[in-house]
Design an enzyme around this catalytic site. Structure first.
Site, PDB file in Angstrom:
ATOM      1  N   LYS A   1       0.858  -1.201   0.000  1.00  0.00           N
ATOM      2  CA  LYS A   1       0.000   0.000   0.000  1.00  0.00           C
ATOM      3  C   LYS A   1       0.889   1.244   0.000  1.00  0.00           C
ATOM      4  O   LYS A   1       1.900   1.293   0.692  1.00  0.00           O
ATOM      5  CB  LYS A   1      -0.892  -0.002   1.256  1.00  0.00           C
TER       6      LYS A   1
ATOM      7  N   CYS B   1      -2.096  10.048  -6.426  1.00  0.00           N
ATOM      8  CA  CYS B   1      -3.200   9.778  -5.501  1.00  0.00           C
ATOM      9  C   CYS B   1      -4.280  10.838  -5.660  1.00  0.00           C
ATOM     10  O   CYS B   1      -4.007  12.025  -5.480  1.00  0.00           O
ATOM     11  CB  CYS B   1      -2.746   9.758  -4.051  1.00  0.00           C
TER      12      CYS B   1
ATOM     13  N   GLY C   1     -11.806  -0.726 -12.691  1.00  0.00           N
ATOM     14  CA  GLY C   1     -12.615  -1.808 -13.262  1.00  0.00           C
ATOM     15  C   GLY C   1     -12.951  -1.561 -14.726  1.00  0.00           C
ATOM     16  O   GLY C   1     -12.216  -0.877 -15.433  1.00  0.00           O
TER      17      GLY C   1
ATOM     18  N   GLY D   1      -8.687  -2.332 -15.264  1.00  0.00           N
ATOM     19  CA  GLY D   1      -9.712  -3.082 -15.974  1.00  0.00           C
ATOM     20  C   GLY D   1      -9.416  -4.542 -16.214  1.00  0.00           C
ATOM     21  O   GLY D   1     -10.074  -5.176 -17.034  1.00  0.00           O
TER      22      GLY D   1
ATOM     23  N   THR E   1      -9.473  -3.654  -8.873  1.00  0.00           N
ATOM     24  CA  THR E   1     -10.869  -3.914  -8.505  1.00  0.00           C
ATOM     25  C   THR E   1     -11.196  -5.406  -8.489  1.00  0.00           C
ATOM     26  O   THR E   1     -11.842  -5.900  -7.551  1.00  0.00           O
ATOM     27  CB  THR E   1     -11.812  -3.178  -9.478  1.00  0.00           C
TER      28      THR E   1
HETATM   29  O1  RRO Z   1      -5.676   5.721  -0.761  1.00  0.00           O
HETATM   30  C1  RRO Z   1      -6.330   6.142  -1.735  1.00  0.00           C
HETATM   31  O2  RRO Z   1      -7.380   6.794  -1.609  1.00  0.00           O
HETATM   32  C2  RRO Z   1      -5.894   5.927  -3.124  1.00  0.00           C
HETATM   33  C3  RRO Z   1      -4.609   6.143  -3.559  1.00  0.00           C
HETATM   34 BR1  RRO Z   1      -3.200   6.611  -2.430  1.00  0.00          BR
HETATM   35  C4  RRO Z   1      -4.303   5.999  -4.941  1.00  0.00           C
HETATM   36  O3  RRO Z   1      -3.163   6.199  -5.413  1.00  0.00           O
HETATM   37  N1  RRO Z   1      -5.314   5.652  -5.776  1.00  0.00           N
HETATM   38  C5  RRO Z   1      -6.564   5.431  -5.339  1.00  0.00           C
HETATM   39  O4  RRO Z   1      -7.458   5.114  -6.146  1.00  0.00           O
HETATM   40  N2  RRO Z   1      -6.844   5.581  -4.002  1.00  0.00           N
END
Ligand code: RRO
Length: 310
Positions: free
Chosen positions: A45, A129, A221, A249, A271
């Site tokens: 993560k 992000c 997705g 996807g 997803t």
């Molecule tokens: O943690 C998130 O909300 C998040 C991150 Br860091 C990202 O790079 N991509 C995403 O879809 N969610």
């Protein structure tokens, strides 16, 4: 070389599949499950300097066509993932570490620590992000991206990759690729992160489906497959000295094969992994092997970039 073996940065992978950062990789037990799965590698993560609880729940929702999330970077802080990297069996399965500092200085502090740890972890610097309130995506600001890559190249001083958001205009593909090509240590480019700031509406409740940011979040997705393939191919064409990791996807061997044709060396699953669990990797590998054999490709690399134009 087995039918499914793949390579990136000169490293061999049993197959091209891994999780998309953010899915099934916040905690050690989730990472262990990916290690035990049929994935060829795994990524942690995205981490920050200090642990974060992230945005209020509900912050992820699945829909018939994909997902929407506004997790807000919940993570255990970089030392937790560095600790995992230090105990991980890198020879058995390569490990990527996703880094997403809230500032340039935060990223440099983490990159210096990872370099200091001297383990064979592969850094994926997240420039995309979409979900931290008040923090625009670095990769949508080309000057900020240039400053980040200059500093990261100087501080980390070894090959690394970047996680990119989707772009939707040829001029933006050109400009983003030109910035990336200024930095030879940017050895791979992961395309794409979720399509940011979309809105899913539940007509029964006349409501949004996630709580943060009035329901706005990143989608993945089926919604994003053609955008992902375009971005993989656009950067594959424009960055001949770099390798591409495809993301977006993927739910069967067919989409893995599409990413390979578009130019990907490895392929991430977001997803569909969230919905199906780590058992998905055995299914995707079996479907990909069947497809490659039917198409007469000896391995995933043989199909890489083989997309035909008309
Ligand atoms: O943690 C998130 O909300 C998040 C991150 Br860091 C990202 O790079 N991509 C995403 O879809 N969610």
């Amino acid at each position: 070389m087995s039918l499914l073996s793949a390579s990136l940065l000169g490293i061999e992978f049993a197959n091209p599949l891994l999780n998309a950062s953010g899915v099934h990789c916040r905690y050690h037990d989730e990472l262990d499950a990916l290690f035990q799965s049929a994935a060829g590698s795994l990524v942690t993560k995205s981490c920050t300097l200090a642990p974060r609880t992230g945005n209020p729940e509900p912050r992820y929702a699945a829909t018939p066509l994909g997902s929407i999330n506004s997790m807000g970077l919940p993570n255990e802080g970089y030392p937790y993932y560095l600790d995992y990297a230090q105990r991980h069996d890198h020879a058995a399965k390569p490990l990527f570490m996703s880094v997403a500092g809230l500032t340039l200085d935060d990223n440099m502090q983490m990159l210096a620590a990872i370099r200091e740890a001297a383990r064979p972890v592969i850094v994926e610097l997240n420039l995309s992000c979409p979900n931290v309130p008040g923090k625009p995506q670095i990769a949508y600001d080309f000057e900020a991206m240039d400053r980040m890559l200059e500093a990261a190249s100087r501080v980390y001083a070894q090959p690394f990759g970047v996680k990119m958001p989707p772009y939707f205009d040829i001029a933006h593909f050109d400009e983003a690729a030109a910035v990336l090509n200024r930095y030879p240590l940017v050895a791979f480019v992961t395309c794409i992160n979720s399509i940011g700031n979309a809105l899913v509406i539940d007509i029964e409740h006349e409501s949004v489906v996630i709580r943060p940011k009035d329901g706005f979040g990143g989608i993945g997705g089926d919604y994003v497959l053609p955008t992902a393939l375009a971005n993989v191919n656009a950067f594959h064409r424009r960055c001949p000295a770099k390798e591409i990791i495809g993301c977006g996807g993927v739910k069967s061997g067919a989409e893995v094969f599409m990413h390979l044709l578009a130019g990907a060396s490895l392929v991430q699953v977001g997803t569909a992994l969230q919905e199906e669990g780590p058992g998905i990797f055995a299914r995707l590998n079996a479907e990909l092997a069947e497809l490659l054999a039917r198409k007469g490709y000896a391995n995933p690399q043989a199909a890489r970039g083989k997309l035909r134009t008309l």
